[in-house]
Design a protein around this motif. Sequence first.
Motif, PDB file in Angstrom:
ATOM      1  N   ILE A   1       0.832  -1.206   0.000  1.00 37.99           N
ATOM      2  CA  ILE A   1       0.000   0.000   0.000  1.00 37.99           C
ATOM      3  C   ILE A   1       0.867   1.257   0.000  1.00 37.99           C
ATOM      4  N   PHE A   2       0.560   2.181  -0.900  1.00 36.24           N
ATOM      5  CA  PHE A   2       1.201   3.494  -0.891  1.00 36.24           C
ATOM      6  C   PHE A   2       0.147   4.576  -0.707  1.00 36.24           C
TER       7      PHE A   2
ATOM      8  N   PRO B   1      -3.178   5.206   1.335  1.00 34.88           N
ATOM      9  CA  PRO B   1      -3.973   4.620   2.414  1.00 34.88           C
ATOM     10  C   PRO B   1      -5.469   4.466   2.078  1.00 34.88           C
ATOM     11  N   ASP B   2      -5.991   5.316   1.183  1.00 37.33           N
ATOM     12  CA  ASP B   2      -7.414   5.208   0.813  1.00 37.33           C
ATOM     13  C   ASP B   2      -7.773   3.821   0.298  1.00 37.33           C
ATOM     14  N   LEU B   3      -6.793   3.161  -0.297  1.00 36.06           N
ATOM     15  CA  LEU B   3      -7.082   1.857  -0.907  1.00 36.06           C
ATOM     16  C   LEU B   3      -7.390   0.777   0.127  1.00 36.06           C
ATOM     17  N   ILE B   4      -6.925   0.987   1.348  1.00 41.91           N
ATOM     18  CA  ILE B   4      -7.148  -0.030   2.391  1.00 41.91           C
ATOM     19  C   ILE B   4      -8.646  -0.284   2.539  1.00 41.91           C
ATOM     20  N   GLU B   5      -9.402   0.816   2.540  1.00 37.96           N
ATOM     21  CA  GLU B   5     -10.873   0.753   2.643  1.00 37.96           C
ATOM     22  C   GLU B   5     -11.481  -0.091   1.529  1.00 37.96           C
ATOM     23  N   SER B   6     -10.962   0.110   0.314  1.00 39.71           N
ATOM     24  CA  SER B   6     -11.565  -0.566  -0.846  1.00 39.71           C
ATOM     25  C   SER B   6     -11.509  -2.079  -0.714  1.00 39.71           C
ATOM     26  N   PHE B   7     -10.457  -2.565  -0.065  1.00 33.29           N
ATOM     27  CA  PHE B   7     -10.331  -4.022   0.036  1.00 33.29           C
ATOM     28  C   PHE B   7     -10.943  -4.575   1.328  1.00 33.29           C
TER      29      PHE B   7
END
Length: 458
Positions: free
Chosen positions: A324-325, A327-333
């Motif tokens: 992860i670079f 942090p918003d992507l953490i939510e998506s998964f």
Amino acid sequence: MDIVHIASEFAPIAKVGGLGDVTHGLCKALVKQGHRVTLFLPKYSSIDFQQVENLQIVKKEFAITEKKAQIFTTFWSGTYEGIALIFVEPHHPKAYFEREGIYGEEDDNERFLFFCKVSARYLDNNPPDVIHLHDWMTAAAALFLKNGAKKIFTIHNLQHQGRCAPNNLKNLGIEIEEEILSDYQYGESLNLMRGAFAKCDVITTVSPSYREEILTQEYGQGLERDLVKYRKKLKGILNGIDPEYWNPEQDRFLPTPYSIEEVTKGKAANKAYVQKHLSLSQNPEKPLVIAITRLVWQKGPDLILFGIEKTLELGGQFALLGTIFEPDLIESFAPYKDHPDVAIRLDYDEPLSHALYGAGDMLLMPSIFEPCGLAQMIAMHYGTLPLVRKTGGLRDTVHEEENGFLFEVPDNKGVASVLERAFASFGTEKWQEMIQRAMRSDFSWEKSAAKYLELYQS
Ligand code: ADP
């Protein structure tokens, strides 16, 4: 020949992505061909020096001037698989390389500019035949070097160009040649890659297709005008992978190593291990799709998300190992946290990556652009068929229904179609043939290293 590389990564001791694998693989192949190879690397505090042999100080208190102050640097030497390493340790008040990670610091420009300057000064006293630079982090060495060595610059990724403020260079006493350094898009910034293009004798890309693509506006990231201008000295050489390290038969991280002949049995055992280890439902029949990647725009994280949904719809399982670079992507998964057929690991995990290459049936790689890509080649060596977007190095290494599957347009429709085609073929005789072909591919560094040598000697 006496060849020096200046780089910010060297696998496995300092690796973020493919760049580290490439500097390692290329240096190792050049050493095997009888050349003297030395790689300059920052002495990151995160390096595990147990893995380095003969570590010792070679030069102490090497002084350079920054804003009229003297800064001292210690140079260390060591070896790794016959490759001479020089670790550069600046004693800078900002402790440039005593940070947790390799990149992502606010002062990355300053850190790598300093590394370039001090390495260049050191090399001016001991010039080799060739100095090979890699990506924006070492581009500035081309500006600092004053010796007669041949200079090669490799573009591993054109997206990051080393945009910096004029003061960053002025502080290190470099004269600013606006014509070759000013940035097209941000007039007030300087662009280190542009400088390297102008100053180096040869520019290379890491695949032939990426060389062609970056001459266009779509892929040139604003530098296409320069690249067209320098096209005569721009060459495309495909990366290799280290066949000893990425060998499913002798892989110390693989729960069950396997040869080409034992691939079906070996993969089944590794799949069972991965399903258990990642708390997936224990089902040997379900096709396992994997993705092992940095989760950045280039790699199509949205398309990976869609790929998870589509895989579930087709009755498969999905395992994502992603760094992860954003942090918003953490939510998506997050919604897949407890799903019995989806495993998400948002981490950098070398052993798990090997287990996944060994366990997977398919690797999804929906890149928006891909200078070369190593994951698809590694996957093929492990008999995991790549499902990739037809771009850059993916186009050069994956061939439809021979060793994998491709799609053209980077959208959900493209991902759906490639997964549908692969799932329709899964388990057939043709699938087994494709696995055999993929595993027998020759992605060793010898051929590529020979091409670099031609450039070094020309
Ligand atoms: P890039 O260099 O653009 O990141 P490549 O496909 O060229 O992409 O190389 C990626 C390399 O990094 C491969 O060796 C891959 O296995 C490894 N890798 C990527 N993400 C991870 C991760 N989260 N954990 C372990 N290895 C990873």
